[in-house]
Design a protein around this motif. Structure first.
Motif, mmCIF file in Angstrom:
data_model
loop_
_atom_site.group_PDB
_atom_site.id
_atom_site.type_symbol
_atom_site.label_atom_id
_atom_site.label_comp_id
_atom_site.label_asym_id
_atom_site.label_seq_id
_atom_site.Cartn_x
_atom_site.Cartn_y
_atom_site.Cartn_z
ATOM 1 N N UNK A 189 -6.123 -11.936 -5.138
ATOM 2 C CA UNK A 189 -6.883 -12.398 -3.979
ATOM 3 C C UNK A 189 -6.337 -11.743 -2.726
ATOM 4 N N UNK A 190 -7.203 -11.581 -1.746
ATOM 5 C CA UNK A 190 -6.799 -11.012 -0.464
ATOM 6 C C UNK A 190 -6.818 -9.492 -0.487
ATOM 7 N N UNK A 191 -6.170 -8.929 0.509
ATOM 8 C CA UNK A 191 -6.074 -7.470 0.625
ATOM 9 C C UNK A 191 -4.964 -6.955 -0.272
ATOM 10 N N UNK A 192 -4.945 -5.650 -0.496
ATOM 11 C CA UNK A 192 -3.819 -5.040 -1.195
ATOM 12 C C UNK A 192 -2.558 -5.181 -0.358
ATOM 13 N N UNK A 193 -1.423 -5.166 -1.004
ATOM 14 C CA UNK A 193 -0.151 -5.407 -0.294
ATOM 15 C C UNK A 193 0.106 -4.369 0.802
ATOM 16 N N UNK A 194 -0.168 -3.097 0.547
ATOM 17 C CA UNK A 194 0.065 -2.056 1.557
ATOM 18 C C UNK A 194 -0.898 -2.215 2.733
ATOM 19 N N UNK A 195 -2.145 -2.501 2.439
ATOM 20 C CA UNK A 195 -3.133 -2.705 3.505
ATOM 21 C C UNK A 195 -2.756 -3.906 4.360
ATOM 22 N N UNK A 196 -2.344 -4.980 3.697
ATOM 23 C CA UNK A 196 -1.954 -6.195 4.424
ATOM 24 C C UNK A 196 -0.730 -5.930 5.306
ATOM 25 N N UNK A 197 0.255 -5.174 4.790
ATOM 26 C CA UNK A 197 1.432 -4.827 5.583
ATOM 27 C C UNK A 197 1.041 -3.986 6.792
ATOM 28 N N UNK A 198 0.096 -3.052 6.617
ATOM 29 C CA UNK A 198 -0.374 -2.230 7.732
ATOM 30 C C UNK A 198 -1.070 -3.096 8.784
#
Length: 195
Positions: free
Chosen positions: A121-130
């Motif tokens: 669920x949610x955004x990918x981890x790298x996208x979310x970190x960005x």
């Protein structure tokens, strides 16, 4: 005594228009699997062949309350299922209940079929970190502008910055909170990512 065949489970269906041009994307949960009809193409994916589902909150300017499910097949291919449907050039209608019921039933049928799909669920981890990094830089810049406006006595600027920051936090805060990367199970579908 007559042998009776077991009754088939009732089919659950869902449809939406992704754009004003073209036909609706239609989906149906059958005994054989997930049946789909998109842009003249169609197919049936058995429930145990679905390799992944990603749920996310994806607002757009015409519909601030829009959800998305990306369903992936083990043999390749991905289907996007949206919670809104285009009605006219200026109207995108929510289909909250139908979307929610369809996805809950899809998860139940996949669990019953013994699926080992990756549920995220949610955004990918790298996208979310960005996104978080961008918000941190923006917060530092806004704080600097606020301090500068206070130092020079520009109180109209102070009010504007505070108002803008509050509106931005209200608009973006829900997106960031709902799209936190996480894994989930068939029994615990995240309610924050279903309308």
């Amino acid at each position: 005594m007559q042998d009776s065949e077991p009754e088939a489970a009732p089919a659950t269906s869902y449809a939406y228009k992704a754009s004003l041009i073209g036909s609706a994307h239609r989906f149906e949960l059958t005994d054989e699997g997930l049946s789909w009809h998109i842009a003249g193409r169609s197919g049936v994916w058995r429930y145990d062949e679905i390799s992944a589902i990603r749920l996310s909150f994806r607002p757009v300017s015409m519909q601030q309350h829009r959800f998305r499910a990306d369903v992936s097949h083990a043999g390749g291919g991905r289907i996007a299922i949206l919670s809104t449907s285009w009605q006219t050039a200026a109207l995108m209608a929510p289909q909250d209940r139908g979307f929610r019921d369809f996805l809950v039933e899809l998860h139940a049928r996949m669990a019953k079929a013994g699926s080992r799909a990756e549920l995220t669920a949610g955004l990918g981890r790298k996208t979310y970190a960005a996104v978080l990094a961008f918000l941190a830089v923006l917060a530092v810049a806004m704080t600097g502008l606020l301090i500068r406006a206070l130092m020079i006595g520009e109180f109209a600027g102070v009010l504007f910055i505070i108002g803008f920051a509050a509106l931005f936090a209200w608009q973006v805060g829900g997106f960031v909170r709902r799209n936190r990367p996480q894994s989930y199970s068939f029994e615990r579908v995240p309610r924050s990512l279903l309308p």
